[in-house]
Structures are given as structure tokens and as C-alpha cells.
Design an enzyme around this catalytic site. Structure first.
Site, PDB file in Angstrom:
ATOM      1  N   GLY A  92     -33.028   0.168  -2.472  1.00 61.73           N
ATOM      2  CA  GLY A  92     -32.119  -0.510  -3.398  1.00 61.73           C
ATOM      3  C   GLY A  92     -32.513  -0.270  -4.845  1.00 61.73           C
ATOM      4  N   ARG A 106     -31.458   5.336   1.656  1.00 59.39           N
ATOM      5  CA  ARG A 106     -32.311   4.563   2.555  1.00 59.39           C
ATOM      6  C   ARG A 106     -32.764   5.356   3.792  1.00 59.39           C
ATOM      7  NH1 ARG A 106     -33.028  -0.628   1.121  1.00 59.39           N
ATOM      8  NH2 ARG A 106     -31.450  -1.697  -0.128  1.00 59.39           N
ATOM      9  N   ASP A 160     -41.372  -0.464   2.757  1.00 53.47           N
ATOM     10  CA  ASP A 160     -41.133   0.542   3.800  1.00 53.47           C
ATOM     11  C   ASP A 160     -41.316   1.955   3.257  1.00 53.47           C
ATOM     12  OD1 ASP A 160     -40.689  -1.159   5.849  1.00 53.47           O
ATOM     13  OD2 ASP A 160     -38.504  -1.211   5.612  1.00 53.47           O
ATOM     14  N   LYS A 200     -41.670  -0.636  -6.097  1.00 54.62           N
ATOM     15  CA  LYS A 200     -40.343  -1.041  -6.583  1.00 54.62           C
ATOM     16  C   LYS A 200     -39.711  -2.062  -5.651  1.00 54.62           C
ATOM     17  CE  LYS A 200     -37.109  -0.195  -4.495  1.00 54.62           C
ATOM     18  NZ  LYS A 200     -36.034   0.139  -3.552  1.00 54.62           N
ATOM     19  N   THR A 201     -39.049  -3.037  -6.115  1.00 54.61           N
ATOM     20  CA  THR A 201     -38.038  -3.842  -5.430  1.00 54.61           C
ATOM     21  C   THR A 201     -37.771  -5.110  -6.217  1.00 54.61           C
ATOM     22  OG1 THR A 201     -37.304  -5.066  -3.481  1.00 54.61           O
ATOM     23  CG2 THR A 201     -39.673  -4.958  -3.743  1.00 54.61           C
ATOM     24  N   ASP A 206     -36.659  -7.644  -4.960  1.00 55.91           N
ATOM     25  CA  ASP A 206     -36.936  -8.788  -4.079  1.00 55.91           C
ATOM     26  C   ASP A 206     -38.309  -9.406  -4.337  1.00 55.91           C
ATOM     27  OD1 ASP A 206     -34.526  -8.163  -3.033  1.00 55.91           O
ATOM     28  OD2 ASP A 206     -35.215  -7.740  -0.995  1.00 55.91           O
TER      29      ASP A 206
HETATM   30  P1  FBP Z   1     -35.067  -2.806  -1.506  1.00 61.58           P
HETATM   31  O1  FBP Z   1     -35.867  -3.627  -0.533  1.00 61.58           O
HETATM   32  O2  FBP Z   1     -34.814  -1.422  -1.055  1.00 61.58           O
HETATM   33  O3  FBP Z   1     -35.672  -2.838  -2.878  1.00 61.58           O
HETATM   34  O4  FBP Z   1     -33.636  -3.476  -1.659  1.00 61.58           O
HETATM   35  C1  FBP Z   1     -33.509  -4.852  -1.766  1.00 61.58           C
HETATM   36  C2  FBP Z   1     -32.076  -5.303  -1.920  1.00 61.58           C
HETATM   37  O5  FBP Z   1     -31.688  -5.325  -3.270  1.00 61.58           O
HETATM   38  C3  FBP Z   1     -31.921  -6.662  -1.241  1.00 61.58           C
HETATM   39  O6  FBP Z   1     -32.149  -7.729  -2.081  1.00 61.58           O
HETATM   40  C4  FBP Z   1     -30.537  -6.591  -0.667  1.00 61.58           C
HETATM   41  O7  FBP Z   1     -30.420  -7.366   0.488  1.00 61.58           O
HETATM   42  C5  FBP Z   1     -30.378  -5.139  -0.323  1.00 61.58           C
HETATM   43  O8  FBP Z   1     -31.166  -4.435  -1.231  1.00 61.58           O
HETATM   44  C6  FBP Z   1     -28.964  -4.653  -0.372  1.00 61.58           C
HETATM   45  O9  FBP Z   1     -28.948  -3.339   0.084  1.00 61.58           O
HETATM   46  P2  FBP Z   1     -27.793  -2.300  -0.164  1.00 61.58           P
HETATM   47  O10 FBP Z   1     -27.982  -1.767  -1.553  1.00 61.58           O
HETATM   48  O11 FBP Z   1     -28.044  -1.253   0.847  1.00 61.58           O
HETATM   49  O12 FBP Z   1     -26.504  -3.018  -0.030  1.00 61.58           O
END
Ligand code: FBP
Length: 552
Positions: free
Chosen positions: A81, A145, A176, A202-203, A205
Site C-alpha cells: 500500500g 502486492r 511481509d 514502510k506502512t 498502519d
Molecule cells: P500495507 O500494509 O501494504 O502498507 O498497506 C496497508 C493498507 O493501507 C491498509 O491500511 C489497508 O487495509 C490496505 O492497505 C488497503 O489495501 P489496498 O491498497 O490493496 O486496497
């Protein structure tokens, strides 16, 4: 390209490096720290990573650069993400690489890990890089992803690396992706490919952190963006005095984002998934807790409020995750086709009633029909319910409404309840990085190149002491295996980076827990306002409340 005035101004911003990286490439040397062991399952992790396990933690310091002279051709990917600051990691990496030797090359592989497999790349130069300095988004090369985890994939990556003469690969991703970086580093070392692999944390979250990694990048900007919006909604609520706002925020496996936004905005309610799980709370208990606040406020004439709900909340509710597990079983294999062929919702409901246990059916029965249907609509490629698509903010407000009706009938609740719903997620992932994220990310990228130059592999770029001014930040590297343990994933034991959940005995949660009863009844909202990029340091260089409390 049409540029906004802010975009133009941000191009000129010079990110701050840690003091020890500020003296020019020729004045950066390595100090070796302690040898490391994994956080758990040491023997198993050591056996799986014989070439990269147990290496020393390192920090950089001022001194003669004695790294070997070598032409570097580095490949970089953005994974998962989006998170504000990703562009600056690439810019920092590029600047350090070119400052070391103009002939060094940086290739960006497009669309995430799949770019490495498909050999889809762009070679960066100054003009290209300059368009992305201090900007949000991952559009410089895109993201994806795809998981890099099988030997076949690693073989293809090795071929691609050989073709370009890659000396190193930098993976910018979450837990991951960095787990995969560690596995790829081990593969590259075991096969004597000469390709080093370095990760960057990175994230938005915020769940990639531990005693070494104080924060993942993007969390700062994303939570500040959501907090601005929540503060604005609080002010609207306090002006109109007629709505309860149920606001879901991203963070699917941990509630750091919700907690940080609560610390920033002091809403009436904020649910923390980790607490819900620890107390084994049911949906009705959660609804009743929210209804208590609505009732007290409503009876005092305050028929408005704000509740923050973390995206992954339902997975933390034991009875709900049991229900989801049973639905996954119920629709396994051919049953999905059978279910979808049923003529109407009544027929489907009967099918569900027959297939679920009594306890799960009792939970299912109290859900609003919209949510019941959502549980059967969207499936992921493995056939599982996609929990993040469940509109938990609507689910909870509906349950609260039911509870309040009962209280009204019993004569205890005398207010009015009208709910509005919001979901803040994508709004924050590509914002212009705050000064903190711009500086932190640039430093992570610059530092990643120093790790490459000094020959490290299987390391995560580490910049710490983040609650202090950038001058005092400490740059170095941490073997990724140090953060790993064995977990059960898809029925198999796998080495993975341990995910950081909200710690219920940690300072940020404790501060929240000490204050929330007051916030639930009073109108104690705080309005953080928009991220400030220019002006006094006390408003422009603020870290998150979480980071400040954790390191207070
Ligand atoms: P990452 O763990 O890859 O950083 O992504 C987190 C996130 O932003 C979450 O908060 C959310 O649930 C998810 O990505 C949404 O994913 P997508 O961009 O595939 O809709």
C-alpha cells in the site's frame, strides 16, 4: 506537468539528514554493534537463514569512508500500500548513489515486486528524480502486492539482476515485503550471486515497528491527515450539535492509526482492536459501551459525538472471527456456486441458518441485513470473506441504534440519535509527506545506499532517535532476521517479521485509557488542523503523539 504552488515549493525543500550523514559521503564510516539473534525461534530461524543470520547491528558515524570502490547498479521497488514519503526514499537512495560515483546507476522496477520478475524498469536521472522530490504517492514507479517468495521467482529475479549487472536490490515495503527481502537476501547469498538486498520500513498502519524500528514511514503523514479531517468533523459536530459521526480509519491488523488519531483529536469514543480481543468483547458489549456515551451525552442535551473505529475491528471480536471462519467453511469449494444460484435472500438465509453453529447464527442474526449480505458478497482469491470491506462503522452505529431504542423504551435514554459514516484511508496514503516523513524517508534511502556501499545484505535501513531533532537521529542497519519469528501462515510454519500490535501496557494506550472516560462524556475535542510545511518548527516538525509518548 501542471504544478500546484505547493508542489513547486516542495521541490525546493531540502530534507534533513541525521547529523552523522551530513558531512559528505567521504566522511561516513561504520561502527559495529552487537551480534543479533531473532526475537524468537532462534534455532529455526538460524537454520533457515544460515548466510544472513546473527550478523551485527551497525551504526554509521563520522570518520573516513573506507568502503570498497565498486560501481553500483541498484534496483529499487515499492511494495504494498502507498505511504507518504516513498518518493523521498528513492530520492535519498539516488542522491547517495550519485554522490558516491556519478557512474553508479539506479533502476526503478515498476508496479511493485512483479516489475522485478517482468523486468519492467526505468533508469533514473536527475530530471526524472527531481519531479518527485518531497511529493506524496508511489507513482514514480508504481507499487503492487505480488509476493516474492518462491524459488522459481528468485531464479527469475537472479536472471534479471544478472542481465543488468545489479549489485543490490532495495525493497521498500511493510512486514511481509521485508520478510521477503530477508528470504531473497538469503537466496542471493546462498547462491553467490553477489546481489545484496536491503529493506526499508514502510506502512501507514504503523505495525512494522519494534525496539529497533521506532516507526514505519507514512504513519506520521497519514495519521496527521486523518486527524485533520477528524478534527474538522468534530468542529462541525460541535457546531451543528445534531450528528454522531462514526469514522472508520485504515489499519487492518493493528489499531495504531485509530489510537494516534484519538490522541490527536480526543473523540468521545475510540475502539482499540487489541483491547477488544484481550477482553474478549462481543459486538453487543462494544455497542453498549458506545451507547453509554451517547446516552450520557444525549441526556445532557449533547446529541452529537465522534467515534473512531479501526478498520480491522471485527477481526478482533472473537465471536465475529468465529462467524467468519464458519462462513469461509460454509462456502468452501462447490458451495459458493450453490449458494450464488439460490433465488433470493430468504433462500440464502435458510442455507446459512442450516450451515452455521447456533452461537454463530446468534451473532449473524443481530447484524443489519446490509452487513449480513456483505459477508457473502466479496471474496478474496482464496475464497475468504474480505473483512476490510465490511462497513464496520455502519454495523456498529446500527447496533448502537438498536441498543438506544431499548434504553428509550426503558426510559433511561432521552436524547436523539442520528448517525453519519465516514471511512478515512486512501485520503492519507498519498498526501505530501510531512516534514518528518520527508526527512525520515530521505534519510532511510540515503542510509540504504550506505549499507549497500559497505557490503551489507539482509539488513533493514534503520534511522532511530526519531523523537529528537533530525540532527540527533542515529543512522545504521539491523539484520532483518533479528525481527523474525515463526508463525503459522496458510497452514504452514513460516519465518516472518513479527507484527507490532498496540501494546495495552504501552504509554500511548495508557494515556488514552486514563483520559477516555472524560472524553466519552465531555466535549473535549482538539483540532490539530492541516499539516504545516513552512513556519515555526514547533508546528512543522511535530512527530506523532505515539512516538512522543513511547519515547517520553
Ligand atoms: P500495507 O500494509 O501494504 O502498507 O498497506 C496497508 C493498507 O493501507 C491498509 O491500511 C489497508 O487495509 C490496505 O492497505 C488497503 O489495501 P489496498 O491498497 O490493496 O486496497
Amino acid at each position: 506537468m501542471n504544478l500546484s504552488p505547493l508542489q513547486k515549493a516542495r521541490y525546493e525543500y531540502v530534507p534533513k539528514l541525521p547529523g552523522m550523514l551530513r558531512n559528505g559521503i567521504s566522511k561516513i564510516c561504520v561502527r559495529n554493534g552487537e551480534a543479533t539473534t531473532s526475537v524468537a525461534d532462534q534455532d529455526k530461524i538460524k537454520a533457515l537463514f544460515p548466510n544472513t543470520y546473527g550478523k551485527n547491528e551497525i551504526t554509521f558515524e563520522k570518520g573516513e569512508n573506507n568502503s570498497p570502490a565498486k560501481k553500483q547498479v541498484v534496483g529499487v521497488i515499492l511494495s504494498g500500500g502507498q505511504a507518504p514519503g516513498g518518493h523521498n526514499v528513492v530520492c535519498g537512495l539516488y542522491d547517495a548513489l550519485k554522490a558516491t560515483d556519478k557512474n553508479n546507476v539506479l533502476l526503478g522496477f515498476k508496479g511493485g515486486p512483479s516489475g522485478l520478475i517482468d523486468d519492467d524498469f526505468v533508469e533514473f536521472d536527475d530530471a526524472f528524480i527531481d519531479q518527485y522530490r518531497n511529493t506524496g504517492g508511489f507513482d514514480i514507479i508504481g507499487s503492487g502486492r505480488t509476493k516474492l517468495e518462491t524459488t522459481d521467482q528468485f531464479k527469475v529475479v537472479t536472471e534479471v539482476a544478472k542481465k543488468h549487472g545489479l549489485t543490490a536490490i532495495v525493497i521498500i515495503g511493510g512486514d511481509d515485503s521485508n520478510t521477503n527481502a530477508a528470504v531473497l537476501a538469503e537466496y542471493m547469498a546462498a547462491n553467490n550471486t553477489g546481489v545484496q538486498v536491503i529493506g526499508c520500513p514502510k506502512t501507514i498502519d504503523g505495525d512494522l515497528k519494534n525496539e529497533d524500528i521506532e516507526a514505519s514511514f507514512g504513519f506520521d503523514t497519514a495519521t496527521k491527515t486523518y486527524s485533520e479531517l477528524i478534527g474538522n468533523i468534530e468542529r462541525d459536530a460541535n457546531s451543528a450539535k445534531k450528528y454522531w459521526h462514526f469514522i472508520k480509519v485504515m489499519g487492518r491488523s493493528a489499531s495504531h492509526v485509530a489510537l494516534e488519531c484519538a490522541l490527536e483529536t480526543q473523540p468521545n469514543i475510540c475502539l482499540i482492536g487489541e483491547e477488544v480481543a484481550a477482553k474478549k468483547m462481543s459486538l453487543s458489549q462494544i455497542a453498549s459501551q458506545i451507547a453509554d456515551s451517547v446516552e450520557k451525552r444525549g441526556n445532557a442535551g449533547n446529541n452529537f459525538g465522534v467515534a473512531i473505529i479501526p478498520e480491522g475491528i471485527v477481526e478482533f471480536v472473537p465471536e465475529f472471527s468465529k462467524l467468519i471462519a464458519e462462513i469461509n467453511e460454509l462456502l468452501a469449494g462447490e458451495n459458493t456456486v450453490k449458494f450464488n444460484a439460490l433465488p433470493d435472500w430468504d433462500a440464502k438465509y435458510a442455507f446459512i441458518e442450516k450451515g452455521l453453529t447456533k452461537e454463530s447464527m446468534a451473532v449473524f442474526a443481530i447484524l443489519p441485513q446490509l452487513i449480513q449480505q456483505q459477508l457473502f458478497l466479496e471474496r478474496d482469491p482464496h475464497g475468504n470473506v474480505q473483512v476490510s470491506l465490511i462497513e464496520s462503522e455502519k454495523l456498529l452505529s446500527a447496533l448502537v441504534k438498536d441498543e438506544l431504542e431499548k434504553r428509550k423504551a426503558a426510559g433511561t435514554y432521552k436524547g436523539k440519535f442520528s448517525a453519519l459514516h465516514h471511512f478515512f484511508g486512501y485520503e492519507g496514503r498519498c498526501a505530501f509527506p510531512s516534514n518528518f516523513d520527508a526527512d525520515y524517508c530521505y534519510s532511510l534511502g540515503y542510509n540504504a545506499f550506505m549499507l549497500i556501499q559497505y557490503g551489507f545484505t539482509g539488513y533493514l535501513s534503520k534511522v532511530s532517535n526519531l523523537s529528537k531533532p533530525a540532527e540527533e537521529w542515529v543512522a545504521g542497519g539491523m539484520p532483518i532476521t533479528k525481527m523474525m519469528n515463526i508463525e503459522r501462515r496458510n497452514g504452514e510454519d513460516k519465518p516472518v517479521i513479527r507484527k507490532a500490535l498496540v501494546e495495552l501496557d504501552g504509554k500511548p494506550f495508557k494515556y488514552f485509557a486514563e483520559n477516555r472516560d472524560k472524553w466519552a462524556v465531555e466535549t473535549a475535542f482538539t483540532y490539530p488542523g492541516a499539516i504545516q510545511y513552512y513556519g515555526p518548527s514547533e508546528v512543522c516538525d511535530l512527530t506523532t503523539r505515539t512516538l512522543a509518548l513511547e519515547h517520553s
